[in-house]
Design a protein around this motif. Structure first.
Motif, PDB file in Angstrom:
ATOM      1  N   ARG A  31      20.612 -92.348  28.405  1.00 54.66           N
ATOM      2  CA  ARG A  31      19.512 -91.791  29.207  1.00 54.66           C
ATOM      3  C   ARG A  31      18.333 -91.406  28.317  1.00 54.66           C
ATOM      4  NH1 ARG A  31      20.358 -87.620  34.216  1.00 54.66           N
ATOM      5  NH2 ARG A  31      18.177 -87.532  34.902  1.00 54.66           N
ATOM      6  N   LEU A  32      18.619 -90.862  27.127  1.00 53.60           N
ATOM      7  CA  LEU A  32      17.557 -90.499  26.194  1.00 53.60           C
ATOM      8  C   LEU A  32      16.790 -91.739  25.746  1.00 53.60           C
ATOM      9  CD1 LEU A  32      16.066 -88.567  24.278  1.00 53.60           C
ATOM     10  CD2 LEU A  32      17.963 -88.847  22.660  1.00 53.60           C
ATOM     11  N   LEU A  33      17.501 -92.786  25.363  1.00 55.41           N
ATOM     12  CA  LEU A  33      16.844 -94.023  24.908  1.00 55.41           C
ATOM     13  C   LEU A  33      16.063 -94.676  26.047  1.00 55.41           C
ATOM     14  CD1 LEU A  33      19.739 -95.532  22.745  1.00 55.41           C
ATOM     15  CD2 LEU A  33      17.690 -94.356  21.936  1.00 55.41           C
ATOM     16  N   THR A  34      16.624 -94.642  27.260  1.00 52.17           N
ATOM     17  CA  THR A  34      15.936 -95.210  28.416  1.00 52.17           C
ATOM     18  C   THR A  34      14.653 -94.439  28.707  1.00 52.17           C
ATOM     19  OG1 THR A  34      18.053 -95.905  29.364  1.00 52.17           O
ATOM     20  CG2 THR A  34      16.182 -95.814  30.860  1.00 52.17           C
ATOM     21  N   SER A  35      14.727 -93.093  28.631  1.00 53.82           N
ATOM     22  CA  SER A  35      13.543 -92.258  28.902  1.00 53.82           C
ATOM     23  C   SER A  35      12.432 -92.526  27.892  1.00 53.82           C
ATOM     24  CB  SER A  35      13.929 -90.777  28.903  1.00 53.82           C
ATOM     25  OG  SER A  35      14.240 -90.331  27.591  1.00 53.82           O
ATOM     26  N   ILE A  36      12.816 -92.736  26.631  1.00 53.58           N
ATOM     27  CA  ILE A  36      11.817 -93.033  25.594  1.00 53.58           C
ATOM     28  C   ILE A  36      11.117 -94.356  25.907  1.00 53.58           C
ATOM     29  CG2 ILE A  36      11.498 -93.640  23.149  1.00 53.58           C
ATOM     30  CD1 ILE A  36      13.827 -91.674  22.548  1.00 53.58           C
TER      31      ILE A  36
END
Length: 517
Positions: A499-504
């Motif tokens: 989710r963190l990588l997707t949000s970035i």
């Protein structure tokens, strides 16, 4: 929202970095004393598997014998005449005069000890009582037998552990099975003959005097001297037992040029030994081990130093083993080997190679599918999957878990379940992007709305894994542990790292059209 604070990002990064360092200890030889690693089970590195069963019959009879003495002392103290009191197999038979039957019945039936001065608290003694006219039959209750078995099994496990550790076996696995069995796994040991020999001996040591007459008050019995086959009539009175030993070790006796076992006694044993040798100069003192006389020297002088030696034609190896048995203590009951298996190191290596190959093939197929299907998001999912495996390995390392072939199967299943969670999220995001033009909202809705479905599926699997762990044994437990840990790392990697990588990525491209095919 897809928003992650700087603190949360820092914590995720630090946690992941720490787990990477922990998992690396399995692949790098850092030469640290307390370096934790995943242990390999017997099916992966080879070794011996022994299933031992404790014969509790002698323990139960000994317990009943002690109960018999308690009853005898209790009735004597309360001035109740006993016509006969004997142990018949597993039954204590108590006979009293007809005049005392009612009083004795009251003893065993009254529940209020403060009212009845004769109250014996037989239930506290785990005894079931059946009355037949003037004869009272007492036997251990089912609960009492279970308590005895559990206590003797715990004691046996501790002694088995001491004996195996002293032999120097590498990372043995000793587990309780039911209330009378012990599972012993010896990784890397393909010839367990010495271990079997040590475990097959109860090591019940007793020092007893030779008797000149068979009418001795303590009773007598004839036993054979191992070295010569000579039969000696011994008193049943035990001067000192193995419980009085503080230490035992093999050494060479320079006077006779033979290997002996020297021993040291505790304070109580030293006192008893000194008194016995003082009173019985000229009498033979038999050293009895498991019902056989290993040595029977004549007492020439008082032995007051609390130490002595056992001779008996030992080789250095047999003296070492005897000293080991004496140091570790006597088993509460004999152990019988009811199952034995040996796995060679070649077969173990074949299992490792097959497991690793299966994991690599499955991993590459998943990576290929996710990359072709979801492009950049497939790459994010694949990176997350690698992190997931690292987290799984690191947790197993911290637990110092034993990895078996079914455990590898659990890891492979984790790979599939981790991908399944990402597929559910991406398909949900596809639905949201078709309805919502704002990428941030669409992606956030995709993660939020798929969360319940993913949690439901994984929690039910965790419950199944926990049940397998509780009721399963051996390989089944290995599978359930890796599956359960794998599910937890999957949830963390999907909802935090992915989710963190997707949000970035979405924030960088928030003004562009993002399409998930």
């Amino acid at each position: 929202m897809l928003y992650f604070s700087k603190l949360k990002i820092t914590l995720i990064a630090l946690f992941t970095l720490f787990m990477v360092m922990v998992s690396s200890s399995n692949f790098l030889d850092l030469d640290l004393d307390k370096q934790k690693k995943i242990k390999l089970g017997l099916d992966l590195q080879g070794g011996s598997y022994l299933l031992l069963e404790l014969d509790n019959e002698p323990v139960i009879k000994q317990k009943l014998q002690s109960k018999l003495l308690e009853i005898k002392d209790y009735f004597k103290k309360n001035k109740i005449k006993i016509l006969s009191l004997k142990l018949d197999d597993k039954l204590i038979k108590l006979k009293v005069s007809k005049d005392d039957v009612e009083k004795v019945e009251e003893i065993f039936n009254d529940k209020e000890s403060t009212i009845n001065p004769y109250y014996f608290q037989y239930k506290a003694h785990q005894l079931d009582v059946k009355i037949n006219s003037d004869v009272f039959n007492l036997e251990l209750s089912k609960y009492g037998i279970i308590l005895i078995k559990n206590a003797s099994l715990d004691q046996a496990i501790e002694i088995v552990r001491k004996r195996v550790d002293e032999v120097g076996t590498n990372e043995p696995n000793i587990l309780k099975r039911g209330n009378d069995r012990i599972l012993l796994e010896l990784p890397g040991l393909d010839n367990p003959d010495r271990i079997k020999s040590l475990l097959g001996k109860t090591a019940d040591l007793a020092f007893r005097l030779e008797s000149k007459t068979s009418n001795e008050s303590f009773g007598t019995e004839k036993l054979k001297l191992i070295e010569t086959g000579e039969e000696l009539l011994l008193s049943k009175r035990v001067i000192i037992s193995g419980d009085n030993l503080v230490d035992a070790s093999p050494r060479m006796d320079s006077l006779n040029n033979q290997t002996v076992v020297s021993f040291t006694l505790d304070r109580v044993g030293s006192k008893r030994f000194a008194q016995a040798t003082k009173r019985n100069i000229g009498t033979r003192l038999a050293i009895v081990l498991d019902g056989q006389i290993i040595s029977a020297p004549v007492i020439r002088d008082v032995i007051a130093g609390g130490s002595g030696q056992i001779s008996g034609g030992f080789t250095f190896q047999s003296a070492t083993d005897l000293a080991l048995l004496l140091r570790s203590g006597a088993l509460p009951a004999p152990l019988n080997i009811i199952e034995e298996r040996t796995v060679g190191p070649d077969l173990g290596q074949d299992s490792i190679n097959a497991g690793i190959l299966s994991l690599i093939i499955g991993f590459l197929l998943v990576i290929g599918f996710m990359t072709l299907k979801y492009r950049i998001f497939g790459i994010i999912a694949n990176f997350t999957l690698i992190i997931n495996l690292i987290l799984l390995i690191s947790i197993l390392t911290l637990l110092e878990a034993t990895l078996t072939l079914p455990g590898i199967a659990g890891i492979i299943l984790t790979v599939g379940m981790a991908v399944d969670a990402n597929v559910l999220i991406f398909e949900r995001i596809k639905e949201e992007t078709s309805k919502e033009k704002n990428n941030l909202i669409a992606f956030d809705n995709g993660y939020s709305k798929s969360k319940i479905t993913i949690l439901d599926a994984n929690i039910t699997t965790i419950i199944a894994a926990i049940i397998l762990f509780i009721f399963g044994s051996g390989p089944v437990k290995g599978f359930s542990i890796t599956l359960c840990v794998g599910i937890l790392t999957t949830l963390f990697s999907v909802f935090f790292i992915a989710r963190l990588l997707t949000s970035i990525y979405v924030k960088i491209n928030k003004h562009k059209e993002i399409i998930i095919k």
